[in-house]
Design an enzyme around this catalytic site. Structure first.
Site, mmCIF file in Angstrom:
data_model
loop_
_atom_site.group_PDB
_atom_site.id
_atom_site.type_symbol
_atom_site.label_atom_id
_atom_site.label_comp_id
_atom_site.label_asym_id
_atom_site.label_seq_id
_atom_site.Cartn_x
_atom_site.Cartn_y
_atom_site.Cartn_z
ATOM 1 N N LEU A 1 30.135 6.459 34.595
ATOM 2 C CA LEU A 1 30.737 6.120 35.893
ATOM 3 C C LEU A 1 30.696 4.614 36.116
ATOM 4 O O LEU A 1 29.623 4.027 36.327
ATOM 5 C CB LEU A 1 29.977 6.822 37.027
ATOM 6 C CG LEU A 1 30.124 8.351 37.064
ATOM 7 C CD1 LEU A 1 28.983 8.985 37.859
ATOM 8 C CD2 LEU A 1 31.475 8.748 37.646
ATOM 9 N N HIS B 1 34.237 5.481 23.903
ATOM 10 C CA HIS B 1 35.219 5.857 24.934
ATOM 11 C C HIS B 1 36.595 5.978 24.275
ATOM 12 O O HIS B 1 37.304 4.992 24.093
ATOM 13 C CB HIS B 1 35.234 4.794 26.031
ATOM 14 C CG HIS B 1 35.900 5.248 27.306
ATOM 15 N ND1 HIS B 1 36.743 6.332 27.361
ATOM 16 C CD2 HIS B 1 35.841 4.757 28.575
ATOM 17 C CE1 HIS B 1 37.180 6.487 28.613
ATOM 18 N NE2 HIS B 1 36.638 5.546 29.363
ATOM 19 N N GLY B 2 36.932 7.197 23.917
ATOM 20 C CA GLY B 2 38.238 7.439 23.299
ATOM 21 C C GLY B 2 39.187 8.133 24.255
ATOM 22 O O GLY B 2 40.188 8.717 23.815
ATOM 23 N N ALA B 3 38.865 8.080 25.554
ATOM 24 C CA ALA B 3 39.613 8.874 26.539
ATOM 25 C C ALA B 3 40.404 7.991 27.507
ATOM 26 O O ALA B 3 40.385 6.770 27.434
ATOM 27 C CB ALA B 3 38.635 9.751 27.328
ATOM 28 N N TYR C 1 42.562 4.281 27.452
ATOM 29 C CA TYR C 1 42.066 2.958 27.047
ATOM 30 C C TYR C 1 42.349 2.711 25.562
ATOM 31 O O TYR C 1 43.037 3.511 24.930
ATOM 32 C CB TYR C 1 40.591 2.829 27.440
ATOM 33 C CG TYR C 1 40.440 2.885 28.952
ATOM 34 C CD1 TYR C 1 40.962 1.863 29.747
ATOM 35 C CD2 TYR C 1 39.868 3.983 29.586
ATOM 36 C CE1 TYR C 1 40.884 1.919 31.139
ATOM 37 C CE2 TYR C 1 39.786 4.046 30.979
ATOM 38 C CZ TYR C 1 40.303 3.005 31.746
ATOM 39 O OH TYR C 1 40.237 3.069 33.116
ATOM 40 N N GLY D 1 35.512 18.204 37.456
ATOM 41 C CA GLY D 1 35.707 19.267 38.424
ATOM 42 C C GLY D 1 34.644 20.344 38.395
ATOM 43 O O GLY D 1 34.852 21.427 38.942
ATOM 44 N N GLY E 1 30.047 13.955 37.640
ATOM 45 C CA GLY E 1 30.300 12.579 38.039
ATOM 46 C C GLY E 1 30.105 12.338 39.512
ATOM 47 O O GLY E 1 29.039 11.952 39.978
HETATM 48 C C1 LIG Z 1 33.802 5.971 40.297
HETATM 49 C C2 LIG Z 1 34.199 6.532 38.969
HETATM 50 C C3 LIG Z 1 34.027 5.786 37.832
HETATM 51 C C4 LIG Z 1 34.335 6.314 36.574
HETATM 52 N N1 LIG Z 1 34.098 5.571 35.448
HETATM 53 C C5 LIG Z 1 34.281 6.116 34.218
HETATM 54 C C6 LIG Z 1 33.918 5.408 33.042
HETATM 55 O O1 LIG Z 1 33.399 4.285 33.063
HETATM 56 N N2 LIG Z 1 34.148 6.022 31.848
HETATM 57 C C7 LIG Z 1 34.695 7.285 31.766
HETATM 58 O O2 LIG Z 1 34.882 7.805 30.660
HETATM 59 N N3 LIG Z 1 35.034 7.970 32.871
HETATM 60 C C8 LIG Z 1 34.809 7.431 34.083
HETATM 61 N N4 LIG Z 1 35.077 8.169 35.207
HETATM 62 C C9 LIG Z 1 35.407 9.602 35.080
HETATM 63 C C10 LIG Z 1 34.094 10.418 35.195
HETATM 64 O O3 LIG Z 1 33.254 10.229 34.066
HETATM 65 C C11 LIG Z 1 34.345 11.921 35.352
HETATM 66 O O4 LIG Z 1 35.074 12.384 34.249
HETATM 67 C C12 LIG Z 1 35.120 12.203 36.638
HETATM 68 O O5 LIG Z 1 34.408 11.702 37.756
HETATM 69 C C13 LIG Z 1 35.350 13.687 36.835
HETATM 70 O O6 LIG Z 1 34.144 14.387 36.880
HETATM 71 P P1 LIG Z 1 33.622 14.956 38.299
HETATM 72 O O7 LIG Z 1 34.672 15.934 38.759
HETATM 73 O O8 LIG Z 1 32.301 15.622 37.980
HETATM 74 O O9 LIG Z 1 33.487 13.788 39.213
HETATM 75 C C14 LIG Z 1 34.844 7.630 36.475
HETATM 76 C C15 LIG Z 1 35.067 8.381 37.644
HETATM 77 C C16 LIG Z 1 34.735 7.856 38.871
HETATM 78 C C17 LIG Z 1 34.922 8.691 40.101
#
Ligand SMILES: Cc1cc2nc3c(=O)[nH]c(=O)nc-3n(C[C@H](O)[C@H](O)[C@H](O)COP(=O)(O)O)c2cc1C
Length: 389
Positions: free
Chosen positions: A37, A189-191, A194, A311, A332
């Protein structure tokens, strides 16, 4: 003690509290993984003392945490105040953060990140164009450090094939630096559209050389990064995050099942710590939208540890573990606003709602000030009603 609310671990979230062993022998005490995050509080691109507080608040004994995306080189930045891991100051900045997490008994992986074209010259050395697999700009806008407002993405500079080994080496060097900083491993980070995803997805990659066109070619850069990082620190210390269906930053593919099948077959050849798959649901700054696609077919294709993200709640996360949909479940947004999320899930306690407005701000508000169960009136009232041990 009654198990009806799960306080003895027998409630609806019980499957999340089964132990699990990662390849490499890491013993996890539960299945909840703290998500990568980005929180935009690494001033000067160096993790601050507040990050040690933030992560340690959320660390649990026997838990697995993944750090915010951490930038592998000067050209990798694209957001304000994100940490790097290519200078000594950055390595030193991470050390107390890692120590604070380890002191709580958690395992800590760092997500290594290059944003590629999801950047803007304002983030780049000499204000050059950001690099990518393509020259096509991302549709939409990004936050400019100069104007301090949203601006259109500009075209990127397509990397020549001869430049790629140096970028691959940046990921490997970052992994070595992270192990030196004390991390247990790294997540590539392959998602999410990016740099690595900019090679994987045919919605972005329009190359005609050995890194574009057929699936094997589009996967080449990703697999070279995986191999180099595994060679650098050992495959059991390496995970990778992929978003097979993601459309974020235009990262979609015309044949997502075929692409991911090939990739997973190749990843099976390494004894990785895990593969981390983003479910096809839109998150981030929007509410969830569900799609018809699913990562479910990939479970049987990937032989190792599978993490599923996006989710998840206590109930559907536990069901995902119970049914074998995944081994570990990533959380997250709810873990941002509930530093003691595993405990709340175990007890069936009320959750504090997250505040999107402070996801990417630079203050302590919305970062280190979310209450533990004992710190809110609602939490206190809930705890008072629990049967005594
Ligand atoms: C504030 C924020 C920052 C995030 N930063 C990243 C990140 O640095 N790298 C990444 O792969 N995903 C990032 N994500 C995606 C989260 O890892 C996660 O997949 C997303 O919040 C969905 O999961 P959740 O429904 O449990 O919140 C971010 C999401 C949020 C909300």
């Amino acid at each position: 003690m009654s198990g009806s609310n799960g306080s003895d671990g027998s409630g609806p979230a019980a499957a999340l509290f089964r132990p699990y062993e990662l390849p490499g022998g890491v013993q996890l005490q539960h299945r909840m993984v703290y998500a990568p995050l980005t929180r935009c509080r690494a001033f000067g691109n160096i993790p601050q003392p507040s990050a040690a507080t933030y992560y340690s608040q959320r660390a649990t004994p026997g838990g697995l945490m993944i750090s915010e995306g951490t930038i592998v080189s000067e050209t990798g930045f694209g957001y304000p105040c994100t940490p790097g891991i290519f200078t000594q100051e950055q390595i030193d900045g991470w050390k107390p953060v890692v120590q604070a997490v380890k002191d709580k008994g958690a395992t800590f992986f760092c997500q290594i990140w290059h944003v590629g074209r999801a950047s803007h010259p304002h983030y780049q050395p000499n204000e050059e164009l950001p690099i990518s697999s393509t020259t096509k700009p991302v549709s939409g806008q990004c936050f400019s450090l100069k104007s301090m407002q949203m601006e259109d993405h500009l075209p990127s500079r397509a990397l020549a094939a001869e430049e790629l080994p140096a970028i691959v080496e940046q990921f490997a060097a970052a992994a070595r630096n992270l192990v030196a900083a004390g991390f247990n491993g790294v997540e590539i980070h392959g998602a999410n559209g990016y740099l690595i995803d900019q090679f994987l997805k045919d919605g972005i990659n329009d190359r005609t050389d050995a890194y574009g066109g057929p699936i094997e070619n589009r996967c080449r850069f990703c697999l070279e990064v995986v191999k180099a990082v595994c060679d650098a620190i050992g495959s059991e210390k390496v995970g990778i995050r992929l978003s097979p269906f993601g459309g974020f930053l235009d990262g979609s593919d015309s044949h997502p099942y075929a692409l991911t099948t090939y990739l997973l077959e190749e990843l099976n050849k390494h004894n990785l710590a895990y593969v981390h798959l983003v479910e096809p649901r839109v998150a981030g700054n929007t509410d969830l939208e569900y799609t018809l696609h699913s990562i479910a077919p990939f479970r049987s294709m990937y032989k190792g540890t599978l993490i599923a993200a996006v989710g998840y709640t206590a109930e559907n996360g536990a069901a995902a573990v119970e049914s074998g949909h995944c081994d570990l479940v990533c959380y997250g947004r709810w873990w941002i606003s509930n530093p003691d999320l595993p405990r709340r899930f175990r007890l069936g306690a009320p959750l504090t709602k997250y505040d999107r407005a402070t996801f990417y701000t630079q203050a302590a508000e919305g970062y280190t000030d979310y209450p533990f169960l004992e710190d809110s009136e609602e939490g206190k009232a809930f705890l008072a009603k629990l049967p005594a041990n």
